[in-house]
Design a protein around this motif. Structure first.
Motif, short mmCIF file in Angstrom:
data_model
loop_
_atom_site.label_atom_id
_atom_site.label_comp_id
_atom_site.label_asym_id
_atom_site.label_seq_id
_atom_site.Cartn_x
_atom_site.Cartn_y
_atom_site.Cartn_z
N ILE A 10 0.85 -1.19 0.00
CA ILE A 10 0.00 0.00 0.00
C ILE A 10 0.89 1.24 0.00
N ASP A 11 0.56 2.22 -0.83
CA ASP A 11 1.31 3.48 -0.85
C ASP A 11 0.37 4.61 -1.21
N ILE A 12 0.65 5.81 -0.73
CA ILE A 12 -0.20 6.96 -1.04
C ILE A 12 0.13 7.59 -2.39
N GLU A 13 1.27 7.21 -2.97
CA GLU A 13 1.71 7.76 -4.24
C GLU A 13 1.39 6.82 -5.40
N LYS A 36 -3.20 1.86 -4.13
CA LYS A 36 -3.02 3.20 -3.58
C LYS A 36 -3.92 3.34 -2.35
N GLY A 37 -3.35 3.96 -1.30
CA GLY A 37 -4.14 4.21 -0.11
C GLY A 37 -3.26 4.33 1.12
N ALA A 41 -6.60 1.10 3.63
CA ALA A 41 -6.70 0.31 2.39
C ALA A 41 -6.15 -1.11 2.57
N VAL A 42 -5.58 -1.39 3.74
CA VAL A 42 -5.01 -2.71 4.00
C VAL A 42 -6.16 -3.70 4.16
#
Length: 117
Positions: A10-13, A36-37, A41-42
């Motif tokens: 999970i990543d915000i980018e 993304k999140g 979001a996991v």
């Protein structure tokens, strides 16, 4: 490639997700779900290993979630923060029933390893 059955990344980018997908294809890896999140979001399941490479404030906010998602005997690795933040992050993790294992520091950046008993 090191034996994990499944990985949730999970990543915000958005570019990080694109990069992960490209690297998966290049390396013939199919067991990674990259999206993304943020911590929300996991997937709603438990994990034996959690690696969180984020800044101190996000880590402090998310440690309770990591503690809930971590399986008994599992490992939480925190990185992406300065060594001056070690004590604050350590206290937060320990107050969420995580046991400190060790820390590493290089060029003022730090990593903390915890275990869930």
């Amino acid at each position: 490639k090191m034996g994990a059955n499944h990985i949730s990344a999970i990543d915000i980018e958005e570019w990080s997700i694109e990069n992960t997908t490209e690297n998966m294809q290049r390396n013939g890896v199919t067991n990674i779900d990259a999206k993304k999140g943020d911590v929300n979001a996991v997937p709603q399941k438990t994990f034996f290993n959690i690696l969180a490479n984020i800044n101190k404030n996000v880590l402090l906010a998310d440690i309770p979630s990591y503690a809930r998602m971590l399986e008994t005997g599992g490992n939480l690795i925190l990185s992406g923060f300065f060594d001056t933040n070690i004590d604050e992050l350590k206290q937060k993790a320990e107050s969420n029933n995580l046991t400190f294992v060790n820390s590493l520091s290089e060029n003022n950046w730090a990593l903390l390893h915890f275990n869930k008993q």
